[in-house]
Structure formats: C-alpha cells, structure tokens
Design a protein around this motif. Structure first.
Motif, PDB file in Angstrom:
ATOM      1  N   GLY A 187     -11.154  17.361 -32.013  1.00  0.00           N
ATOM      2  CA  GLY A 187     -11.163  18.712 -32.562  1.00  0.00           C
ATOM      3  C   GLY A 187     -11.688  19.730 -31.573  1.00  0.00           C
ATOM      4  O   GLY A 187     -11.947  19.431 -30.403  1.00  0.00           O
ATOM      5  N   THR A 188     -11.873  20.948 -32.053  1.00  0.00           N
ATOM      6  CA  THR A 188     -12.425  22.027 -31.240  1.00  0.00           C
ATOM      7  C   THR A 188     -13.923  21.814 -31.064  1.00  0.00           C
ATOM      8  O   THR A 188     -14.647  21.614 -32.043  1.00  0.00           O
ATOM      9  N   LEU A 189     -14.383  21.881 -29.823  1.00  0.00           N
ATOM     10  CA  LEU A 189     -15.782  21.568 -29.509  1.00  0.00           C
ATOM     11  C   LEU A 189     -16.492  22.726 -28.827  1.00  0.00           C
ATOM     12  O   LEU A 189     -17.498  22.530 -28.150  1.00  0.00           O
ATOM     13  N   ASP A 190     -15.985  23.959 -29.026  1.00  0.00           N
ATOM     14  CA  ASP A 190     -16.612  25.112 -28.382  1.00  0.00           C
ATOM     15  C   ASP A 190     -18.072  25.262 -28.787  1.00  0.00           C
ATOM     16  O   ASP A 190     -18.900  25.734 -27.997  1.00  0.00           O
ATOM     17  N   ALA A 191     -18.400  24.854 -30.008  1.00  0.00           N
ATOM     18  CA  ALA A 191     -19.768  25.024 -30.504  1.00  0.00           C
ATOM     19  C   ALA A 191     -20.753  24.065 -29.862  1.00  0.00           C
ATOM     20  O   ALA A 191     -21.962  24.171 -30.109  1.00  0.00           O
ATOM     21  N   LEU A 192     -20.285  23.146 -29.027  1.00  0.00           N
ATOM     22  CA  LEU A 192     -21.189  22.181 -28.392  1.00  0.00           C
ATOM     23  C   LEU A 192     -21.829  22.717 -27.119  1.00  0.00           C
ATOM     24  O   LEU A 192     -22.953  22.334 -26.781  1.00  0.00           O
ATOM     25  N   THR A 193     -21.152  23.629 -26.421  1.00  0.00           N
ATOM     26  CA  THR A 193     -21.614  24.059 -25.089  1.00  0.00           C
ATOM     27  C   THR A 193     -23.003  24.669 -25.125  1.00  0.00           C
ATOM     28  O   THR A 193     -23.884  24.300 -24.330  1.00  0.00           O
ATOM     29  N   GLY A 194     -23.237  25.614 -26.022  1.00  0.00           N
ATOM     30  CA  GLY A 194     -24.537  26.279 -26.080  1.00  0.00           C
ATOM     31  C   GLY A 194     -25.674  25.320 -26.362  1.00  0.00           C
ATOM     32  O   GLY A 194     -26.654  25.253 -25.601  1.00  0.00           O
ATOM     33  N   PRO A 195     -25.618  24.545 -27.472  1.00  0.00           N
ATOM     34  CA  PRO A 195     -26.714  23.609 -27.749  1.00  0.00           C
ATOM     35  C   PRO A 195     -26.921  22.573 -26.653  1.00  0.00           C
ATOM     36  O   PRO A 195     -28.062  22.235 -26.330  1.00  0.00           O
ATOM     37  N   LEU A 196     -25.831  22.070 -26.071  1.00  0.00           N
ATOM     38  CA  LEU A 196     -25.983  21.047 -25.040  1.00  0.00           C
ATOM     39  C   LEU A 196     -26.657  21.618 -23.794  1.00  0.00           C
ATOM     40  O   LEU A 196     -27.549  20.993 -23.198  1.00  0.00           O
ATOM     41  N   THR A 197     -26.275  22.831 -23.407  1.00  0.00           N
ATOM     42  CA  THR A 197     -26.908  23.477 -22.254  1.00  0.00           C
ATOM     43  C   THR A 197     -28.391  23.691 -22.509  1.00  0.00           C
ATOM     44  O   THR A 197     -29.239  23.435 -21.636  1.00  0.00           O
ATOM     45  N   ALA A 198     -28.731  24.155 -23.719  1.00  0.00           N
ATOM     46  CA  ALA A 198     -30.133  24.426 -24.047  1.00  0.00           C
ATOM     47  C   ALA A 198     -30.949  23.145 -24.144  1.00  0.00           C
ATOM     48  O   ALA A 198     -32.083  23.078 -23.645  1.00  0.00           O
ATOM     49  N   GLN A 199     -30.401  22.122 -24.786  1.00  0.00           N
ATOM     50  CA  GLN A 199     -31.162  20.886 -24.948  1.00  0.00           C
ATOM     51  C   GLN A 199     -31.435  20.218 -23.600  1.00  0.00           C
ATOM     52  O   GLN A 199     -32.529  19.690 -23.371  1.00  0.00           O
ATOM     53  N   LEU A 200     -30.463  20.241 -22.694  1.00  0.00           N
ATOM     54  CA  LEU A 200     -30.723  19.689 -21.364  1.00  0.00           C
ATOM     55  C   LEU A 200     -31.736  20.536 -20.607  1.00  0.00           C
ATOM     56  O   LEU A 200     -32.619  20.003 -19.913  1.00  0.00           O
ATOM     57  N   ALA A 201     -31.635  21.849 -20.753  1.00  0.00           N
ATOM     58  CA  ALA A 201     -32.590  22.738 -20.075  1.00  0.00           C
ATOM     59  C   ALA A 201     -34.006  22.523 -20.588  1.00  0.00           C
ATOM     60  O   ALA A 201     -34.976  22.702 -19.837  1.00  0.00           O
TER      61      ALA A 201
END
Length: 640
Positions: free
Chosen positions: A87-101
């Motif tokens: 499916g569409t996974l655009d909503a993953l980029t922000g949380p993933l970037t923040a959680q790794l940071a």
C-alpha cells in the motif's frame, strides 16, 4: 548548542522542545546541531500527542541530507533503509526519520514504487540487495491476500491464498538471505475486522481467524529460520494504537496501514537499527523513592513505604518484577538514590514485600551527591561507557540533570502515575539483542565477582603482583556452533576494544566459518575468581602463500588490562609463522570509542605502513621476532 536541562514536565516541556526544533529548522541548523536533536526528540516522544509531533518533526529532519549531518557529526553514520510494500507508505517517512534521530542515527531512505514489494525482492541487482543497504523494509498488509480472492469468496479460498503467499514470501526471504547483505524486515499482517464480518456464520469467522493466525505464525517462523530476517509483529502494536487503518484513506489513497500504526512500526524499526549498530544498552540504573517503592524512605521510614498492599504499592511491586526480569537476562542492575546507604541496604535486604534484593544489583549507590557524578563513577567501576546506561527516575529535576550532564545516557522519565512505569521503561527496547546467550544470563554474577578482583588489586603492592595472584588462563580456539550467537553479540556490542568495528549477525559469522580462507577464533578466560566465558574474538583471513590478514580483534571491557589480548594475538602470530605465512597484516579504524586500542598492534611489534588523515592505520608484522607471552598468563591455543 547544547540541549537545556529541564525540570519541567508535561505540556510545557513538550512545547519548549518543539519550539527549539522549529528554530533549528528555520535557521537551517538541524544538521550542524544534530547532536542535541535526540534529547529534544525524547522530550516529545511520550504522551498522546507524541505520534503526530514526531511525524511532523521527522518530516522536517527528512529535508536535511544525511551526509550533511554526517559531515558535521562523524559519529552519526547514516543508516541506509529501503522501503517497499503493497500500500501507500508516505506516512512512514516522518516517524521513521524521527525515531532513528532519537538514537542519533540519520536516515538515508530509498523508496520503492507503489505495490512493488514482490518485484523489488526478486530484483537481486536492485536497491534491496545493494552492499550498503542496512535494512530492507517490506511492509505488507492483508490486502496482498484479499485483493487476489475470487468473488464471492469462501474461507477455503483464503486458506489456499495464504498458503501460496507464505510459500512465496519464504522463497523470496531465502533469496534475500543468499544474495543480500542487510537485514530483511517483514511484518505480520493484522486482519481487518471488515473481512471477518463479511462472513455471516460464526464458524466461518472462527476458521478465518484460526488460519490467519497460522499465516502470521508462519511469517514469524521465518525469523527463526533465517537470522538476517526480522519480523515485526504488528498485532501488539494494533492493541496499543487501535484501528489498523482509516477506512477512507484505505479506499481513496490505498493507505492500508494507518499513520498511527506506522508510527509504532517505525519505533520498532528504530530499536532494530540500534541493535544493528551495536548500541544495545547494558546497564539499568534505577532510583528508589517513588520509583521502586511508594514513598520516601527518609521521611516515611521502612514501615511507611509500600511495594504491595495498596493500589499504588501494587504498581511499584509490578515494576520491580519487570526490573528483575530484565536483570535475569543479562541486564546489569544498579541503584542510584538520594538516600543514606545503610537504611537503603537494610530495606532492600529485609523488607518483607521487596521483590528486588541486594544480590540483584551489581552496585547500590545511596548518597547525596549529584546523580550524574554517581553515574560516572559507576561507569568507571564497571569499565563501561556511560552510553551503555539507561537511567530511570521519577524526578524531572534528576532526569534533566543527567540528560544535560551525561547526554549519552538514555533517560527514562517515569510518570508520576506508577502504573505507567512499566510502559515507560519498556517502550524503547533499550536492551534488545538478536539472541540471548548463556553468557548473558550469567553476566551479573560475573560483574559481582569483579568485587573480589578489585579487593585483590587494592591489596596488591604492584600490578604485576596482582596479575600473578589472579592466575589468568586464556584459551584460543576455533569458534563452534554453540558459540556463534555469543561471537556475533561481541561484534554487535563491543565498542571500546574493537579494532575495525565491523558488526556481524550470526549468519555472517556462519558464512566466515564456512570459508576455507577465514579463521574465526574465540577467546575464553578464567581466573581464581571463576570462568569469564567467551570474552573476545579474532577474525583473520589467509590466502594461499600470502600474508595472514587480521580483519578484527575484539575483547570485552570486563577483562581489560589482564594480558589476554597480548596472549591471544601472540598465539595467532606464532600460528602464522608456523604455517608459513610471510607476514601478518592488520588495521585500525578509528571511532569515537576505540581510541584506547590505537597502539595495540605497535606494542606487539607491528610496523605502521600507512596512515590516512582521518586516523586509520595499516600495520605489518614481519614475524622475525614474536612478542613474548605475558608471564602471568597460562595459554592454551589451538587452530584446528
């Protein structure tokens, strides 16, 4: 810039952190000031607004190039992550970037096309299989099955579809393990209730639920079969977040997994990334008053504190059980409390309701000194970096003090509500590890045995006298199957005595063992106080008639300065000479943690043959003269 210490809690603290992050973004300083970002993100990572806050900040961070961050902060090495799915996974980029940071890791993301997961896994020349890919996320949802069913469908149709899909995913996972170099991250597929409700009889609904659970169990088993496959179980995350998706977005934009669920998924991926990067924490340091028990010992006395018998007391008792459970799995437990030492020890030993006892802790520190200083002393005593510590306290002041004074320590800000202590402590998987070993289970006892070694050292007139009395015995031998998990763990968790910092999963160790040109050696030690188990590893490579090349040498910080490394490397040099190698080559690759071993090879007679501006060194040993075995060490070395 440094993140300001805070004694505030709740909304005010969150708002201040968000304001600071927005200022860094507006002024274009997120890359230059990335060092303070993890602490600021931690202040917005909890509470009902956390998912939305982290997603927004993550989108700002995603605009900053990971290489730009790395240029300002060499220790912040970007993590390359490929993202593919159905499916569409655009909503993953922000949380993933923040959680790794949050963990000091910049994200380099490579996104696949919509619904390209099968094609991406089949393309062994594509991004998922690239040598620099760390994690390959393949995010699946239940539509990969239901989109392919006939209409109308029966449970038998679903059974055939999930069996075929499981076989397909299993074959693709095998291909990835054989051809890829990173970790493949799959997930279980939550069953949306709308599918079961299309069946009007209860028996069919039950059959669907059973076979769907069996499907997810089959997916989870892939992680047991393939060490470089990790499966995120989404069912517990759904239980935390609520609905799997927003039905409107699922129809209109094909977002089959909702933003809040993807935010939780991103958090799990960040835990895995920390493991891959060798950042698993080792020590849990806890406060006492209103942390392990209800009340203040100095004010309420031993009879006035509660660990059971009251609503709040029961919550503290449950928290102690979780702490003890962590300690049973190799997490070192310690106390750091503003109290007097003697009453604390008496309560821990004698209070009838106490779950944790003095023997559960490697150290109990109760005094009136600042806690950041006490943590530094504890790190020195354990010979561990403060970055291996997790500190849990209910006081905003103490948490702020430690966060400001020791930013490398993970600070768990416990809520005033004790029923939430467990959730806060476990939320970030600080102690996650790929596989538990027997060495983990015995770790606390080994550190307690160090008290006897310290007493022997304090009573010795010289270091030489101490080492002779210690009776160090070292065994160097090829790694066997039972030790693979431990050897992998050493490469993942050792940062100080690690010459090249190459991280190896168990599958990587097995690959090296299967190669006829590689030596994979375990280093064991024991002394008068007991068996230390596997404390180190040596990786080497030998081509026909060529020099032997040492790829890496690692040693647990528990056994520094006992001559173990000199004995192990001396044995390897002797083996190289006896087997006809013309020379031995080695390398040192600097990190922020391993500067202590920069001069190890020269101390053993290696000549420096190359040095780069960033401090990397290459060495050569001619084998003309071998270093002597330390006189206080008894060595047993075999290479076959």
């Amino acid at each position: 810039m440094s993140a300001p210490a805070t004694t505030r809690s709740g909304t005010a603290d969150r708002d201040e952190a968000l304001d600071l992050l927005r200022v860094l973004h507006r002024e274009g300083r997120l890359a230059a000031e990335f060092g303070v970002v993890p602490a600021l993100l931690d202040r917005i990572a909890h509470g009902p607004a956390a998912p939305a806050d982290l997603a927004r900040v993550g989108r700002l961070l995603a605009r900053v190039g990971p290489d730009e961050i790395h240029a300002h902060h060499p220790a912040a090495v970007p993590l390359t992550v490929t993202v593919s799915g159905h499916g569409t996974l655009d909503a993953l980029t922000g949380p993933l970037t923040a959680q790794l940071a949050r963990h000091g890791i910049p994200l380099r993301a490579i996104h696949g096309d919509h619904d390209s997961w099968r094609r991406d896994l089949q393309d062994t020349a594509g991004p998922l299989y690239a040598k620099d890919t760390d994690l390959s996320l393949v995010v699946l949802d239940d539509r990969i099955v239901f989109d392919e069913l006939p209409l109308p469908w029966r449970v038998s149709d679903v059974a055939e579809a999930v069996a075929a899909k499981l076989r397909l995913i299993g074959r693709l996972a095998e291909t990835y393990v054989g051809e890829g170099s990173g970790t493949l991250v799959l997930n279980t597929l939550p069953l949306h209730p709308g599918h079961a409700r299309q069946l009007v009889d209860h028996r069919s609904r039950t059959e669907l639920s059973v076979l769907w659970r069996e499907f997810n169990i089959g997916l989870l088993r892939l992680a047991l079969v393939h060490p470089r496959v990790h499966v995120v179980d989404l069912e517990p995350l759904v239980a935390e977040t609520g609905p799997v998706r927003d039905s409107r977005l699922a129809v209109y934009t094909k977002e089959h997994l909702g933003a809040e669920l993807l935010g939780r998924y991103a958090r799990e991926v960040a835990h895995l990334a920390r493991v891959v990067r060798g950042r698993t924490k080792k020590v849990l340091v806890v406060d006492l008053d209103n942390t392990l028990w209800d009340g203040v010992l100095g004010d309420d006395g031993p009879d006035g504190i509660a660990v059971s018998g009251t609503y709040r007391g029961e919550a503290f008792g449950a928290f102690q059980k979780v702490v003890k459970q962590l300690g049973s799995q190799g997490v070192l437990l310690a106390v750091c409390s503003k109290n007097d030492q003697e009453p604390v020890e008496q309560v821990l030993a004698g209070h009838p309701d106490m779950v944790l006892r003095p023997d559960d802790f490697v150290r109990i520190t109760a005094n009136w000194r600042p806690k950041d200083g006490n943590l530094r002393d504890l790190a020195d005593r354990l010979n561990l970096g403060a970055d291996s510590f997790v500190f849990a306290d209910d006081s905003p002041f103490e948490c702020g003090l430690v966060a400001a004074g020791l930013p490398e320590v993970a600070v768990v800000r416990l809520d005033e509500e004790p029923a939430l202590h467990i959730d806060r402590l476990l939320a970030d998987g600080w102690f996650d590890t790929p596989e538990l070993t027997e060495a983990d289970r015995g770790r606390a006892g080994q550190y307690r045995a160090d008290a006897g070694r310290r007493e022997l050292l304090d009573g010795a007139a010289t270091m030489e006298e101490y080492l002779r009395a210690l009776d160090v015995r070292v065994t160097v031998a090829p790694v066997t199957e039972p030790d693979i998990a431990r050897i992998s763990q050493i490469t993942l968790r050792t940062n100080q005595f690690n010459l090249t910092t190459r991280r190896l999963q168990p599958a990587d160790v097995r690959d090296l063992l299967a190669s006829p040109h590689h030596l994979v050696l375990s280093v064991r030690s024991r002394d008068r106080f007991g068996d230390n188990g596997v404390v180190g590893a040596v990786f080497a490579e030998r081509t026909t008639e060529g020099p032997l090349r040492i790829d890496n040498v690692l040693l647990s910080c528990r056994v520094f300065a006992r001559g173990i490394e000199q004995a192990a490397l001396g044995a390897l040099l002797a083996h190289a000479r006896d087997s006809g190698a013309p020379a031995v080559l080695a390398a040192y690759r600097p990190t922020s943690k391993n500067h202590k071993v920069r001069d190890l090879y020269p101390s053993l007679g290696f000549d420096t043959v190359a040095e780069t501006p960033d401090g990397a060194l290459d060495f050569r040993h001619s084998l003309a003269e071998l270093p002597p075995l330390p006189g206080h060490v008894t060595l047993d070395a075999t290479f076959r």
